[in-house]
Design a protein around this motif. Sequence first.
Motif, PDB file in Angstrom:
ATOM      1  N   LEU A 119      67.289  19.796 110.657  1.00 14.44           N
ATOM      2  CA  LEU A 119      67.862  21.104 110.982  1.00 14.44           C
ATOM      3  C   LEU A 119      67.722  21.426 112.279  1.00 14.44           C
ATOM      4  O   LEU A 119      68.735  22.031 113.025  1.00 14.44           O
ATOM      5  CB  LEU A 119      67.070  21.936 109.977  1.00 14.44           C
ATOM      6  N   ASP A 120      66.590  20.903 112.952  1.00  9.38           N
ATOM      7  CA  ASP A 120      66.331  21.234 114.380  1.00  9.38           C
ATOM      8  C   ASP A 120      67.326  20.620 115.126  1.00  9.38           C
ATOM      9  O   ASP A 120      67.807  21.030 116.394  1.00  9.38           O
ATOM     10  CB  ASP A 120      65.026  20.861 114.668  1.00  9.38           C
ATOM     11  N   TYR A 121      67.746  19.163 115.009  1.00  9.00           N
ATOM     12  CA  TYR A 121      68.581  18.507 115.577  1.00  9.00           C
ATOM     13  C   TYR A 121      70.072  19.193 115.477  1.00  9.00           C
ATOM     14  O   TYR A 121      70.960  19.058 116.607  1.00  9.00           O
ATOM     15  CB  TYR A 121      68.418  16.913 114.831  1.00  9.00           C
ATOM     16  N   GLN A 166      70.832  22.112 115.457  1.00  7.94           N
ATOM     17  CA  GLN A 166      70.695  23.318 116.389  1.00  7.94           C
ATOM     18  C   GLN A 166      70.949  22.728 117.705  1.00  7.94           C
ATOM     19  O   GLN A 166      71.727  23.480 118.498  1.00  7.94           O
ATOM     20  CB  GLN A 166      69.195  24.257 116.088  1.00  7.94           C
ATOM     21  N   ARG A 167      69.975  21.646 118.186  1.00  7.47           N
ATOM     22  CA  ARG A 167      70.207  21.171 119.467  1.00  7.47           C
ATOM     23  C   ARG A 167      71.957  20.756 119.766  1.00  7.47           C
ATOM     24  O   ARG A 167      72.503  20.843 120.626  1.00  7.47           O
ATOM     25  CB  ARG A 167      69.043  20.060 119.508  1.00  7.47           C
ATOM     26  N   ILE A 195      62.908  19.403 108.384  1.00  7.79           N
ATOM     27  CA  ILE A 195      62.755  20.320 109.636  1.00  7.79           C
ATOM     28  C   ILE A 195      63.497  19.571 110.870  1.00  7.79           C
ATOM     29  O   ILE A 195      63.990  20.187 111.650  1.00  7.79           O
ATOM     30  CB  ILE A 195      61.239  20.629 109.665  1.00  7.79           C
ATOM     31  N   VAL A 196      63.106  18.284 111.107  1.00  7.97           N
ATOM     32  CA  VAL A 196      63.752  17.644 112.204  1.00  7.97           C
ATOM     33  C   VAL A 196      65.249  17.578 112.163  1.00  7.97           C
ATOM     34  O   VAL A 196      65.755  17.722 113.167  1.00  7.97           O
ATOM     35  CB  VAL A 196      63.094  16.087 112.101  1.00  7.97           C
TER      36      VAL A 196
END
Length: 491
Positions: free
Chosen positions: A125-127, A129-130, A122-123
Amino acid sequence: MDQSLGTVALSPSGDESGSVPTLPWQRPTALEHISNASLGRISELMVLDSQCCILVHKRSLQDLPLCKVHQLFSKHMKAIGQKCLNPYFRDESVDIFYLRKNDVFIVAAHPSPEIETSIATIVRLDYLQRVYEILKDCIGTVNEAYVSVNRMLVFELLDELLTLGFGFASSYAEIKPRLTFDPIHPRIPQQDEIASRFFGINAADKSRTQAVSSKSKEKAPNSAYINIVEGLSAVLGYNGQVRSSELWGKLTLISTLERPAPISIQLNEDLVIKAPLSGVQAQVAGATHIENPSFHACVDVTHLEKRKILRVLPPPDQTRLMVYTLSDPACIQIPILLIPALASIEGSRDQNLSLRLINQAESRITASYVRVKVKLPSWVQSISTTKSGLAHTSNFNADEKVAEWEVKRFHGGQEESICFRLICTFEKSLSLSDVGPISIAFNITHFSASGLVVRMAEVEHQASAQDPSLQRPECFFGVSTKAASYSVRTD
């Protein structure tokens, strides 16, 4: 009062009365199992184009072999396709994460940990996106064209966003003061401009834009659309002779297949491929020729030379399977001819400029939106027009001294004509060499100037005992030619 830990506890009022023994502080045992992987560290971060070629690559840690991540990602993308490939997968002890934005992929990778931690996925994939959001704030649009011209700037951003494997994705406003490059907004030249530089003439012409519907045609599901598009550049003489000609072509595939499957594409049986290193250099009478073809990585050319078959395992969406050129005028078919003539008008200083437009293609082939633009000398004040047919339109731009003529539909084997009466401001001799150059724009479907066509295309059947209802995919194919830089010289 006992000063040792674990023997005295303060009451809510702050005094020592009513003290209750407490246990000494200990480090939570859960922290002992936190590894670098569970913290979301990243070994490599890269931006790839739609064909999985590297645009920008940042290696933060040296714990993976060089190029291994790119090879693994390309392998899975070509085998499974973007519609079926999960945003996180593992192969050869490497965890790979990616985002698809427009026509580029943002890919991150790290060695697979010994202990599985879902929070790390999750970390990461969120990174990603950022990272995309910061890139968008910086260069405006995250696509292949913008990333390509801003490679150094994008690398600077990735260098700021990834240090020693840790992602520091804050905001573009915080990173901007540390950047040395400024964003570039690319201008993508049209093909006719590229060809015009080859011939040394100015072919910039806003009227060349085809009047087609802006609404994209919907594609049928579980199908393959194979198209050949050729851009033809030619310089013709005033008598119809071809002074020079060349073309570029591309074979594209749009896939809506529900499941990836190989596609066999049969080209001309008489196809001759001319390349600098090949043994075939001379013309073959009556054959179809192309030069210097280059192929997408998903294309198998094993049977091309003998059987003229390309075997493709297509990625999803649109793929450019092959690009080629042809510079031998003897192998290029010229579909449209224009023959100008200038005649004096007795008793007047005006002159008649007549234009004959000839479609040399077969009768079943139709050219659409044929546009002719004639540059006139500065002493022509205005014009009057004599034409036949209702499908013609004409116009005179007095500021630029350009006469325009448009034929919306022009069938093969036919001729169209128009006569411009050139009204001159004063008595001055006018010759045909004073007129021009004459530029022509057109689009012809079901015609290729090289003669290259798709004879047959077939998707390997996927029906099985588990899914007998699965229907065989359909293949649709076509061909078209457009004028890239097409002109008539009158000198």
